[in-house]
Design an enzyme around this catalytic site. Structure first.
Site: not given
Length: 527
Positions: A165, A262, A298, A387, A410-411, A421, A458
């Site tokens: 993050h 988001r 989303r 993901e 990311n996921d 991560r 994304c």
């Protein structure tokens, strides 16, 4: 480096336990109010992070645990908070990713409450009165969220990962960040360095040419709203946004659409679900910035590191693999139904072209059911986030049910490499440059091509100018990123042809390591 709040002594309480408990409650309320006020001044991901951290300070469980230690063990208020928070953080770490990520946030809240109790300097970033490179062992997201890019010119940390993050917030702010750098804390106050966030390097004792080269790279790129390779192949470059303020900033930066809206900002930090009317107002405030442009909305991505009291389980042994994203609709289909109703109403009231996608989809049945739910609300363009490795491998079947897909790298990286991560110890694994991750991207794009369905990216990978042409070569049709990255990505794509993108993709897929893949592309593009 940011100052740390010293650990309180273990001396016993000499005064009233009732007064000590009141002091804990007042300090926690003070911290919550401060973080909530910061959230109100922030936008996008920064506001979300601050809202979640404020909710942690307000969590009655932490205050109750500290109060019990005051009364039963006769601990001072500050020591009771320190121990109670430490116990919570240890429990979160034992759960593994992504809940282990919250352990650092709990300790950040602990330090703030202890500082309020003792009069110590609270956690924060130093202000030397001039622009500087911030060096730290680690940096709490709550502090990162409030950094001023005009003052903090770069960030270097010894811990964390490239998709943590903290790193994501830094990129959203346009601050170059190098994380998990061995020897980072050896950098001395006043030492001149050149930080290259793209390459992940820090040059000590830089030459005049090093400094001038860095300045040229910072000022060279511009963005006119279009992404295109040198030979005219169009690549849609759009923005990730998380609230109306971020949408306004994205439009001002030249983004012609949104690849990831988001919607969590409507829900986070609340004890109950927002009404349909509230959601419609919030969604329209984003859609209004993109008339006649595409906005990919989303649906609520709750669970794991974004728990909601009214929707997600109170406890899961492994929440990263638990009830999150679309899976929450199994037990609470009404929440998804009301959100889709709100999205449809907002879309009807604005001129933006609204597409809708679901997070954390793993099976064809999930994709089919989501498409049906969207269609029931008149939302014709439905899609899925890819993901998980399962979704990537089954993309050809998923995209027979929906209109498009978007890769959440990311996921996808975290699940493919089994690497938290946020952990410095596995930072080398937590990169989308991993050949296994890129192979899954290729398979997903191949599945989309079978149906003529667009497949975008994304995740944070889209904002990496070196990786962008590789993704295009793998078949990605759009790249959605923080608006600050648009110019750099556009500049890189403008320097390569479509065939060269394809050749770069073939090159990285032949590499056996992430470092070899990155080095191969860097050599081709930057030398």
């Amino acid at each position: 480096m940011p100052a740390r709040v010293p650990e309180p002594s273990t001396s016993r309480l000499s005064g009233s336990a009732d007064a000590a408990v009141r002091a804990v409650k007042e300090a926690a309320a003070q911290v919550e109010a401060d973080l909530a006020e910061r959230a109100g001044r922030a936008s996008g991901t920064a506001a979300d992070v601050l809202a979640v951290t404020a909710a942690m300070a307000a969590d009655p469980t932490l205050v109750a645990a500290a109060a019990r230690r005051v009364r039963e063990d006769r601990l001072t208020p500050e020591r009771a908070v320190w121990d109670a928070a430490g116990s919570v953080a240890t429990q979160l770490e034992a759960l593994g990713p992504p809940m282990s990520e919250r352990a650092r946030d709990v300790r950040d809240v602990r330090d703030r409450i202890v500082a309020a109790l003792t009069g110590a300097v609270p956690p924060g970033v130093p202000d030397p009165g001039h622009p500087f490179v911030l060096v730290a062992s680690d940096l709490a997201p709550a502090d990162t969220a409030m950094l001023d890019p005009a003052v903090v010119t770069a960030i270097v940390t010894a811990r964390g990962g490239p998709t943590s993050h903290m790193a994501i917030l830094a990129r959203a702010l346009g601050i170059p960040a190098v994380v998990a750098l061995p020897g980072a804390t050896d950098l001395a106050d006043g030492e001149e360095v050149v930080v290259d966030g793209m390459a992940g390097t820090v040059v000590r004792a830089p030459t005049a040419d090093d400094v001038e080269g860095a300045r040229r790279r910072v000022t060279a790129a511009t963005f006119d709203g279009r992404g295109m390779t040198r030979d005219g192949t169009e690549v849609e470059l759009v923005a990730n946004v998380a609230d109306p303020a971020a949408a306004e900033a994205a439009a001002a930066a030249g983004a012609r659409g949104v690849g990831l809206f988001r919607t969590e900002f409507c829900f986070l930090g609340r004890g109950e679900e927002p009404s349909i009317e509230e959601q419609v107002t919030a969604y329209r405030a984003v859609l209004s910035h993109f008339p006649d442009r595409r906005v990919v909305v989303r649906t609520l991505d709750a669970g794991a590191d974004k728990p909601l009291r009214f929707l997600t389980p109170e406890h899961e042994d492994n929440p990263a693999l638990g009830v999150r994203g679309l899976r929450t609709a199994v037990a609470h289909p009404d929440v998804l139904d009301r959100q889709l109703d709100a999205i449809a109403q907002a879309a009807a009231a604005e001129s933006a072209e609204v597409w809708v996608m679901a997070p954390m989809v793993a099976t064809v049945d999930e994709a089919r059911d989501f498409a049906a739910a969207c269609a029931a609300h008149g939302l014709e363009q439905s899609g899925v986030m890819i993901e998980t490795p399962a979704a990537a491998l089954q993309a050809r079947h998923l995209l027979a049910e929906v209109s498009f897909a978007s890769l959440g790298t990311n996921d996808l990286t975290q699940y493919t490499m089994a690497a938290d991560r946020d952990l410095a110890g596995v930072a080398a694994l937590s990169t989308p440059w991993q050949p296994a991750v890129l192979e899954l991207v290729r398979v997903a794009c191949e599945g989309g091509a079978m149906h003529g369905a667009p497949v975008g990216v994304c995740g944070e990978a889209a904002a990496d100018p070196l990786l962008a042409p590789v993704l295009v070569g793998l078949g990605v049709t759009s790249l959605s990123m923080t608006p600050r990255a648009l110019a750099d990505v556009a500049s890189t794509l403008a320097g390569v042809s479509r065939d060269e993108c394809a050749e770069l993709a073939r090159t990285v897929l032949e590499c056996s390591t992430a470092q070899a893949a990155r080095d191969a592309v860097r050599e081709r593009l930057l030398t």
